[in-house]
Design an enzyme around this catalytic site. Structure first.
Site, PDB file in Angstrom:
ATOM      1  N   ARG D 248       0.886  -1.160   0.000  1.00  0.00           N
ATOM      2  CA  ARG D 248       0.000   0.000   0.000  1.00  0.00           C
ATOM      3  C   ARG D 248       0.919   1.203   0.000  1.00  0.00           C
ATOM      4  O   ARG D 248       1.685   1.389   0.945  1.00  0.00           O
ATOM      5  CB  ARG D 248      -0.859  -0.036   1.273  1.00  0.00           C
ATOM      6  CG  ARG D 248      -2.105   0.824   1.244  1.00  0.00           C
ATOM      7  CD  ARG D 248      -2.804   0.812   2.608  1.00  0.00           C
ATOM      8  NE  ARG D 248      -2.168   1.713   3.546  1.00  0.00           N
ATOM      9  CZ  ARG D 248      -2.357   1.704   4.863  1.00  0.00           C
ATOM     10  NH1 ARG D 248      -3.164   0.815   5.425  1.00  0.00           N
ATOM     11  NH2 ARG D 248      -1.739   2.569   5.646  1.00  0.00           N
ATOM     12  N   HIS D 252      -4.083   4.506   4.581  1.00  0.00           N
ATOM     13  CA  HIS D 252      -5.276   3.686   4.346  1.00  0.00           C
ATOM     14  C   HIS D 252      -6.318   4.415   3.506  1.00  0.00           C
ATOM     15  O   HIS D 252      -6.888   3.849   2.573  1.00  0.00           O
ATOM     16  CB  HIS D 252      -5.899   3.264   5.678  1.00  0.00           C
ATOM     17  CG  HIS D 252      -7.202   2.557   5.526  1.00  0.00           C
ATOM     18  ND1 HIS D 252      -7.295   1.271   5.050  1.00  0.00           N
ATOM     19  CD2 HIS D 252      -8.482   2.968   5.740  1.00  0.00           C
ATOM     20  CE1 HIS D 252      -8.573   0.919   4.994  1.00  0.00           C
ATOM     21  NE2 HIS D 252      -9.311   1.927   5.403  1.00  0.00           N
ATOM     22  N   TYR D 261       2.274   4.787  12.660  1.00  0.00           N
ATOM     23  CA  TYR D 261       2.379   3.323  12.718  1.00  0.00           C
ATOM     24  C   TYR D 261       3.230   2.691  11.623  1.00  0.00           C
ATOM     25  O   TYR D 261       3.412   1.477  11.603  1.00  0.00           O
ATOM     26  CB  TYR D 261       0.983   2.692  12.724  1.00  0.00           C
ATOM     27  CG  TYR D 261       0.147   2.972  11.474  1.00  0.00           C
ATOM     28  CD1 TYR D 261       0.350   2.262  10.297  1.00  0.00           C
ATOM     29  CD2 TYR D 261      -0.849   3.950  11.471  1.00  0.00           C
ATOM     30  CE1 TYR D 261      -0.408   2.505   9.165  1.00  0.00           C
ATOM     31  CE2 TYR D 261      -1.607   4.210  10.341  1.00  0.00           C
ATOM     32  CZ  TYR D 261      -1.387   3.481   9.194  1.00  0.00           C
ATOM     33  OH  TYR D 261      -2.126   3.723   8.074  1.00  0.00           O
TER      34      TYR D 261
HETATM   35  C1  LIG Z   1     -16.752  -5.283   9.308  1.00  0.00           C
HETATM   36  C2  LIG Z   1     -15.861  -4.086   9.205  1.00  0.00           C
HETATM   37  N1  LIG Z   1     -15.091  -3.751  10.240  1.00  0.00           N
HETATM   38  C3  LIG Z   1     -14.289  -2.672  10.169  1.00  0.00           C
HETATM   39  C4  LIG Z   1     -14.224  -1.914   9.041  1.00  0.00           C
HETATM   40  C5  LIG Z   1     -13.312  -0.671   8.969  1.00  0.00           C
HETATM   41  N2  LIG Z   1     -12.233  -0.950   8.045  1.00  0.00           N
HETATM   42  C6  LIG Z   1     -12.288  -0.561   6.755  1.00  0.00           C
HETATM   43  S1  LIG Z   1     -11.004  -1.107   5.881  1.00  0.00           S
HETATM   44  C7  LIG Z   1     -10.298  -1.833   7.211  1.00  0.00           C
HETATM   45  C8  LIG Z   1      -9.001  -2.560   7.077  1.00  0.00           C
HETATM   46  C9  LIG Z   1      -9.033  -3.578   5.992  1.00  0.00           C
HETATM   47  O1  LIG Z   1      -7.786  -4.180   5.884  1.00  0.00           O
HETATM   48  P1  LIG Z   1      -7.511  -5.228   4.740  1.00  0.00           P
HETATM   49  O2  LIG Z   1      -8.587  -6.226   4.703  1.00  0.00           O
HETATM   50  O3  LIG Z   1      -6.129  -5.743   4.898  1.00  0.00           O
HETATM   51  O4  LIG Z   1      -7.642  -4.392   3.402  1.00  0.00           O
HETATM   52  P2  LIG Z   1      -6.762  -3.170   2.912  1.00  0.00           P
HETATM   53  O5  LIG Z   1      -7.512  -1.915   3.294  1.00  0.00           O
HETATM   54  O6  LIG Z   1      -5.443  -3.260   3.584  1.00  0.00           O
HETATM   55  O7  LIG Z   1      -6.662  -3.323   1.448  1.00  0.00           O
HETATM   56  C10 LIG Z   1     -11.094  -1.661   8.334  1.00  0.00           C
HETATM   57  C11 LIG Z   1     -10.769  -2.150   9.690  1.00  0.00           C
HETATM   58  C12 LIG Z   1     -15.056  -2.308   7.976  1.00  0.00           C
HETATM   59  N3  LIG Z   1     -15.086  -1.625   6.821  1.00  0.00           N
HETATM   60  N4  LIG Z   1     -15.842  -3.382   8.086  1.00  0.00           N
END
Ligand SMILES: Cc1ncc(C[n+]2csc(CCOP(=O)(O)OP(=O)(O)O)c2C)c(N)n1
Ligand SMILES: Cc1ncc(C[n+]2csc(CCOP(=O)(O)OP(=O)(O)O)c2C)c(N)n1
Ligand SMILES: [Mg+2]
Ligand SMILES: [Mg+2]
Lengths: 331, 327, 327, 331
Positions: D248, D252, D261
């Site tokens: 990434r 985020h 972090y």
């Molecule tokens: C059920 C749920 N919990 C929390 C969130 C908040 N949230 C959005 S993206 C994210 C992290 C996702 O990480 P990952 O699956 O590794 O995908 P990335 O964003 O790194 O591509 C979180 C905690 C959410 N969208 N849905």
């Protein structure tokens, strides 16, 4: 004469005879409950029949009074080893207020008793698995030296809660033993419609910890792998997923009729693998138990079951208004 | 007209819809050879095969989530949740997904699934096989919540649910399954989702109910009639969105309102019914809006006297209706 | 007294409780170095370390389920759900487990967890970062649902929640986080869960609200005062179980009731408030019980004019209060 | 001269140049959205930056107009390949009613378009995974010949829905490709706090199907493994779990600040692996693309992004009352 396998595991003759006693006790409590059900005296039974060896093997590898249990509804033999009495189980079956599990509020099979380190359980499957992880997390935070045992059926290993909890425990290397009792059916649904992997134990790969599959009809093998898992956990090496392959010797519950979905031949085959006669034979063959002892145990069990039934049947019901109690803490 | 049971009405509706429309299929735990733990899908696997009667793995979120995907593609899945008490793992898929697909895609996608679930107590089901879970879903725009009380309504509404272009939660009171029988026409028919139904005309008091409790209300009304008290009994049938028009009319008609349901009182659907009345036809009322509901405890215990304490029955309803009439 | 923001009150309560009691710990997504996506747990990891400020894997059912196990053992976990919109996967653990542990074990076990979740809109959060999810939990005996509106209440109620022996859902309106500031004493204090709070005394109309909307009510009351209309404004604070006594008294006091919340109208907690009033103090009313709530659509859209359409504001509340006063 | 790897995969020069175009297009749309966000013109951005190679590689292995997508919020490059335009993406970013994804109702990144076989998605992570399985089930029932692609982050692979859906697909051998984009962070949570297994692909073991881990910075490798997965699926051999290891390159989302972090050194390292310059260099080296072509593509992309931005910015908002529409079917 057969090879003595239990000595090698550090188990004395007394211990294995006690294991046999618990297996038989669990079976006989269960059989009696079916009779009571068919006689219209209790509304519901859910059985451990066929899974007693796995359960007693596992429970003996744990430390009663120290370790914690988050069991599932078939774990009657596990909770008996941990100190639940036949009377307690019968009080639960008859829904009487003295039942230590729930005061007669829950169906039988919903174990729980703080005094015995058994967490209260519900009916939605697999919810207890994250609870076990939470207790293990607390143990780690408080530098306590115990493990948490949690069990569930192979069907229930398909629930999200299993996955989430296993992952959490893997990340934090928590002292949990995930004990899957694979009896090849989730009510009527056979294994091949439930999961495509040949052993539930393989799921441990996805969480970075050890998975072991074991013959659940052999209490000594189960004892061995659970003991190893316990030691690993106490060494800080994290959780273990154990699959004990067993048979369900009766319908799913007293509400079920398995004839539409399970062939009688298959059931006969399963009965041939009944772990109780098998273990009895082993004990007699290696001379750990005499015929006289065996008879005595059978009588003791019978007596205990009789007394438990009688006591529970006669015990009074709770007052109707007691239903209003304990929604919240009461001052 | 043939008289059939409440559960037979379920099975008939499923069978006829599966015959009518190839896209209709059922999925859930033990719905295949076992015919469901209550036998609602009995025989369907023999007629329609394993592909249209799917014994799923034990995973409610997947049951609903997979059904949603299939529905979006164009199928008409009917998912069974074995007991309403086990619908909770699927709440995210139901509320955040099924109910919002049409809205969030600006009408591009839609999600015609039906989720059937047996609810309610009186069957020694204890805390986790007796729950009324309606209140969980009665504030979810995009979803329709149906809870019929008679075989006739079951069949007509289940067919309507299957043909509906939006997600429908279909709650079947499990105590009604074999207890309640009634006439059901042999011809195909559907009933309108979203419409309450006046099950008995009356002049003195108005009673709103649904499911098993509705039958207690009807029996109590019968008794009261012999004492010269005439009760207007409305079956809500659809619990979300509520039929505000019928509710207001029926409340205004007698000016005395009793709402009866097995679900817990606080937060139950009865509160919304009362609120609608108090907002729309307050000045037509001659008495406080009364509710007779399950007590506010987690659910009904296994112990028979405690279960009885929780459950409604004709006597309890009769008492409440009489008090209101005499107010 | 120092003036702090709503979110600072959250952080302070957490920090002080963690200092006071070793058993208190927080867990959730990004609560560690990130300090939470809203920064509510900012700095806690530095003071209390990784073991008491746990960045969990992305799995809400596990967050709550693990917290339940730890709580049953004797810890005091405070779980954060990143957005209330994502609490749905944990509904089974919350409703079937946490809320029922004491009851089902006949008081043998209990489950002192707190679940914090930012809810509500007005932050361009669209359909899935703006939801009010209170209604999901407002019919769950065994659970307490708290939704404070001021920094003072946040701190006192969060501390009370952490010390409570039963599970508490603690909903924080995310729009209030930095918008709402207020005086908060430096000494330790707790506020009673289960008690509504009269935020403004008045004579002509009674308004019930909570969270962000409560502030609109207070502002509108201020405006109305200048026009000679005196509003009695009650902050529900605890949404389940409701404080029936305070509600009835406040309703009876003026005889004119308006209930205001951002959550959808049908099935929202306002329905229960109205029902309590209509059942207990109907004859004290001089006007229909009015509700001003979010429209019955799935949630608020991203598009600014649509979000604005959904959201309440002081003008809308003012209008509704005025109409009621003039009724 | 570098080895020509794309020919061996059956890809023409035109195709790989097109791949490059889509990677660059996705990147530039994304970069522009950050600028617009910082200028206060759009409230939110969620990025594909660093994941374009994995996404374009995967999308090219699928059949546009035939296969179905249940994508996740970073999949801008995937949906562009499937027919979404930069204008569509900008209309979504500006929340305008012409946005085909949601008519401006959802945040950017919430893709969906029936015409393009893209299922509407929400914010709670991983809910789309069972939907993909459901579409694949429908395909199987209707004897249709397509596969369903669904993607998610490695953090999201810890959700119960992933497990339940993967298991369902495994049991029914459904034509699904589970495409996990492992960028090593779930917002601020690093890999080691998320999962204890060294590769998400290993989770496939638990469901009885194939798991593959692939360098997500290499669009050709990703193309190869997704193509193989697609063929397996169409042959009735069931699902595949693919982990594409990526970086990434930005926080985020526009609401995030990653400095607390994530070390700047680590980020610099990640930027060195940026797949776009790497692929450009490959194309130039093997002679699939000329410098002139490259320049032309860059200009074309720039123009498209400009036009899209301008159009979307100027487009009118929806009427406030339109918020009431489409809760249910309208007659
Ligand atoms: C059920 C749920 N919990 C929390 C969130 C908040 N949230 C959005 S993206 C994210 C992290 C996702 O990480 P990952 O699956 O590794 O995908 P990335 O964003 O790194 O591509 C979180 C905690 C959410 N969208 N849905
Ligand atoms: C969440 C949930 N769904 C459904 C049920 C109904 N149910 C009770 S036991 C069972 C089958 C469990 O099978 P398995 O996990 O293999 O355990 P076994 O009974 O075979 O030991 C089902 C479907 C339940 N209790 N909880
Ligand atoms: Mg099983
Ligand atoms: Mg990630």
């Amino acid at each position: 004469m057969a090879e003595n396998r239990h000595k090698a595991l550090g188990l004395t003759d007394e211990q294995v005879v006690e294991m046999y006693y618990y297996m038989l006790l669990a079976r006989k409590v269960d059989e009696r409950q079916w009779l009571l059900n068919r006689a219209g005296k209790i509304p519901f039974v859910i059985s451990c029949q066929g899974q007693e060896a796995a359960q007693v093997g596992a429970a003996f590898a744990l430390k009663k009074g120290v370790d914690y249990l988050c069991p599932y509804y078939r774990d009657a033999a596990v909770v008996l080893v941990f100190g639940m009495t036949p009377r307690d189980l019968m009080l639960s079956a008859f829904a009487k207020p003295e039942d230590p599990n729930s005061g007669g509020r829950q169906m039988p099979g919903h174990f729980g008793c703080k005094r015995l380190n058994i967490l209260t359980g519900s009916s939605p499957v697999t919810t207890q698995v994250p609870h076990a992880v939470g207790i293990a997390l607390a143990a780690k935070m408080q530098r306590k030296n115990f493990v948490v045992y949690t069990s569930f059926g192979e069907g229930s290993s398909n629930q999200g809660d299993f996955h989430e909890a296993a992952n959490f425990a893997g990340v934090h290397k928590l002292p949990v033993i995930f004990f899957c009792q694979n009896n090849k059916y989730a009510i009527s649904v056979p294994l091949k419609k439930q999961l495509a992997v040949d052993s539930v134990a393989k799921r441990a790969v996805g969480y970075g910890f050890t998975g072991v599959s074991v013959d659940g009809n052999d209490p000594l093998e189960v004892y061995r792998v659970v003991k190893e898992a316990r030691e690993r956990a106490l060494r800080g090496e994290g959780p273990t997923l154990i699959e004990a392959v067993v048979n369900r010797l009766v319908p799913h519950s007293s509400d079920d009729d398995d004839r539409t979905y399970r062939s009688r031949e298959e059931l006969e085959e399963a009965k041939k693998q009944d772990p109780i006669p098998r273990f009895r034979q082993y004990l007699l063959e290696v001379g750990a138990m005499t015929e006289a002892q065996e008879k005595e145990i059978a009588q003791r069990v019978q007596r205990e079951v009789d007394e438990a039934t009688e006591y529970a049947e006669k015990a009074p019901y709770a007052e109707p208004e007691s239903a209003l109690k304990y929604v919240y803490a009461e001052k | 007209m043939p008289v059939i049971s409440y559960i037979e009405a379920v099975t008939q509706a499923l069978r006829e819809e599966m015959r009518r429309d190839e896209r209709v299929f059922v999925l859930g735990e033990d719905v295949g050879k076992r015919g469901g733990v209550f036998r609602a899908t009995m025989g369907l696997i023999d007629e329609f095969g394993e592909e249209r009667v799917i014994d799923t793995p034990l995973a409610e979120s997947a049951i609903v989530g997979v059904a949603i995907g299939a529905a979006a593609y164009g199928m008409r899945p009917v998912a069974e949740i074995q007991f309403a008490d086990f619908i909770h793992p699927a709440v995210n898929q139901i509320i955040n997904e099924a109910a919002k697909m049409r809205y969030r895609s600006n009408n591009d996608w839609h999600c015609p699934i039906v989720i059937r679930a047996p609810y309610g107590g009186g069957v020694h089901g204890a805390l986790y096989h007796s729950q009324s879970v309606e209140a969980l879903f009665n504030s979810t725009p995009g979803l329709k919540v149906v809870a019929p009380s008679t075989p006739y309504d079951v069949k007509g509404l289940l067919k309507a649910a299957i043909r509906d272009d939006d997600p429908v939660l279909f709650f079947e009171h499990k105590r009604c399954y074999r207890l309640i029988k009634g006439e059901v026409p042999e011809e195909d028919y559907v009933l309108p989702i979203g419409k309450a139904d006046i099950k008995r005309e009356g002049e003195d008091i108005t009673v709103f109910s649904y499911g098993l409790a509705l039958h207690f209300c009807l029996e109590a009304a019968e008794r009261l009639a012999q004492e010269g008290i005439s009760a207007h009994v409305v079956d809500l049938r659809t619990l979300y969105p509520l039929d505000k028009e019928t509710i207001c009319e029926a409340a205004a008609k007698t000016g005395k309102v009793l709402i009866v349901h097995e679900d817990n009182k606080e937060g139950g659907v009865g509160g919304e019914v009362a609120a609608i009345i108090a907002e729309e036809v307050l000045f037509d009322l001659d008495a406080p809006i009364k509710r007779l509901c399950g007590p506010d405890i987690p659910a009904m215990p296994y112990s028979p006297p405690l279960e009885k304490f929780f459950m409604l029955n004709t006597d309890k309803v009769y008492q409440a209706m009489k008090e209101l009439a005499e107010f």
